[in-house]
Write a protein that holds these residues in place. Structure first.
Motif, PDB file in Angstrom:
ATOM      1  N   TRP A 226       0.862  -1.174   0.000  1.00 57.75           N
ATOM      2  CA  TRP A 226       0.000   0.000   0.000  1.00 57.75           C
ATOM      3  C   TRP A 226       0.905   1.233   0.000  1.00 57.75           C
TER       4      TRP A 226
ATOM      5  N   CYS B  70      -9.304  -4.205  -3.166  1.00 54.29           N
ATOM      6  CA  CYS B  70     -10.710  -3.913  -2.879  1.00 54.29           C
ATOM      7  C   CYS B  70     -11.310  -4.945  -1.929  1.00 54.29           C
TER       8      CYS B  70
ATOM      9  N   LEU C 100     -10.075  -4.051   1.553  1.00 55.35           N
ATOM     10  CA  LEU C 100     -10.744  -2.859   2.074  1.00 55.35           C
ATOM     11  C   LEU C 100     -12.187  -3.179   2.457  1.00 55.35           C
TER      12      LEU C 100
ATOM     13  N   SER D 122     -12.296  -5.160   5.715  1.00 53.10           N
ATOM     14  CA  SER D 122     -11.972  -4.365   6.909  1.00 53.10           C
ATOM     15  C   SER D 122     -13.010  -3.291   7.193  1.00 53.10           C
TER      16      SER D 122
ATOM     17  N   ARG E 112     -13.402  -0.575   5.481  1.00 52.75           N
ATOM     18  CA  ARG E 112     -12.867   0.750   5.171  1.00 52.75           C
ATOM     19  C   ARG E 112     -13.625   1.353   3.985  1.00 52.75           C
TER      20      ARG E 112
ATOM     21  N   TYR F  37     -14.059   3.594   0.769  1.00 57.78           N
ATOM     22  CA  TYR F  37     -13.135   4.066  -0.262  1.00 57.78           C
ATOM     23  C   TYR F  37     -13.904   4.346  -1.548  1.00 57.78           C
TER      24      TYR F  37
ATOM     25  N   PHE G 279      -3.765  -0.641   7.276  1.00 58.65           N
ATOM     26  CA  PHE G 279      -3.667  -1.367   6.012  1.00 58.65           C
ATOM     27  C   PHE G 279      -2.970  -2.705   6.254  1.00 58.65           C
TER      28      PHE G 279
END
Length: 318
Positions: free
Chosen positions: A167, A197, A200, A203, A205, A207, A250
């Motif tokens: 990341w 993706c 993310l 988790s 998150r 985005y 991350f």
């Protein structure tokens, strides 16, 4: 001292595997079927292991046969390259090589320098496109060899490097702390994009994808300007980037495997030579890892091997 293996026997062995039968292999190596069978009995005696076993009406490789196949191909490749090295007319012509631009900046200088010094009469025609395009070019016969990322639809014949996928964000901006994380990725069928993706999403998150491009230059520009976060292989890191880790929220990404795809070429000895130079070059390149400091010394980039990046280092400007 043990006697060396017979290259003619190894060539016949490979022909049997590639053609799928002793009969077709006999035609290919211009021998009778009984002569081919005798060669394989002698090779099995020399190895001390059975190489084939009956599977109904056909013969299939044993586990030992599978092991020998890899060695046999390498020995025949090296034999062709050795003979070509002493033939003034052999290693000349044009070779078409494909490389994703994610890898081109870091890997091509070393590959081209090594190969050109050894083969000054060979012209390299270089194409920089994503792995999915290069795979298609190989299938269509438009490329002789390609350096690609292994993914679901691409199975390189030889893995030459495991590259950490990271990341990354700008060292001069805090875009990675935004509640709605802006991202820059390759096209939707990019495996790195799918992996990022999925992580993310898992988790929780939030985005949004702001930039999409096959060009590593575009993705790098979006990151360095502080507009987006992305995922890049270690070799694609640039001065001014920050590597993000678990402390930033991350998680670790899986390594990407880099391998070689070979096309059908009438000059296999040149392809063998280039493949060897690619493998040796990639084994010799890595990004240096700081011990306590948060900066990188890029002057040692080309001579450091094997170490891995810690999260949160900041890559200084050139």
């Amino acid at each position: 001292m043990a006697a060396p293996l017979d290259l003619d026997q190894l060539q016949t062995f490979i022909s049997i595997v590639d053609t799928g039968s002793f009969t077709r292999a006999a035609d290919e190596v211009h021998r009778t079927q009984s002569a081919v069978s005798m060669q394989m009995r002698r090779l099995e005696d020399r190895i001390g292991k059975a190489l084939f076993e009956k599977d109904g009406r056909t013969n299939k490789l044993t586990e030992e046969g599978e092991r020998l196949l890899s060695y046999a191909r390498r020995m025949l490749h090296l034999n062709r390259e050795t003979l070509a090295a002493f033939d003034d007319r052999a290693l000349e012509g044009t070779i078409r090589i494909g490389v994703p631009d994610d890898y081109a900046d870091r890997f091509l200088p070393e590959i081209m320098a090594r190969f050109s010094r050894s083969n000054p009469r060979v012209e390299l025609s270089v194409v920089c496109e994503p792995t999915v395009n290069l795979t298609d070019q190989i299938r269509r016969g438009n490329l002789d060899i390609a350096l690609v990322t292994q993914c679901e639809d691409t199975k390189p014949t030889e893995i030459v490097r495991n590259e950490p996928l990271l990341w990354v964000s700008s060292a001069s901006h805090m875009v990675h702390e935004e509640e709605m994380l802006p991202m820059a990725f390759g096209r939707p069928n990019c495996q790195w994009r799918r992996t990022a993706c999925e992580m993310l999403d898992a988790s929780g998150r939030k985005y949004r994808i702001l930039f999409t491009s096959w060009s590593a230059t575009v993705i790098t520009a979006a990151v360095l300007s502080g507009l987006a976060v992305s995922v890049l292989p270690e070799c694609a890191l640039r001065p001014g980037m920050r590597v993000l880790g678990e402390a930033d929220g991350f998680g670790a990404l899986p390594d990407c495997k880099i391998g070689i795809l070979r096309g059908h070429s009438s000059r296999p000895e040149i392809i063998d030579a280039l493949a060897r130079h690619i493998s040796e070059s990639l084994d010799n390149i890595s990004v240096p890892v700081p011990e306590e400091s948060s900066t990188f010394d890029f002057t040692t980039m080309m001579s450091t091997r094997g170490r891995r990046l810690k999260p949160n280092p900041i890559l200084p400007g050139w």
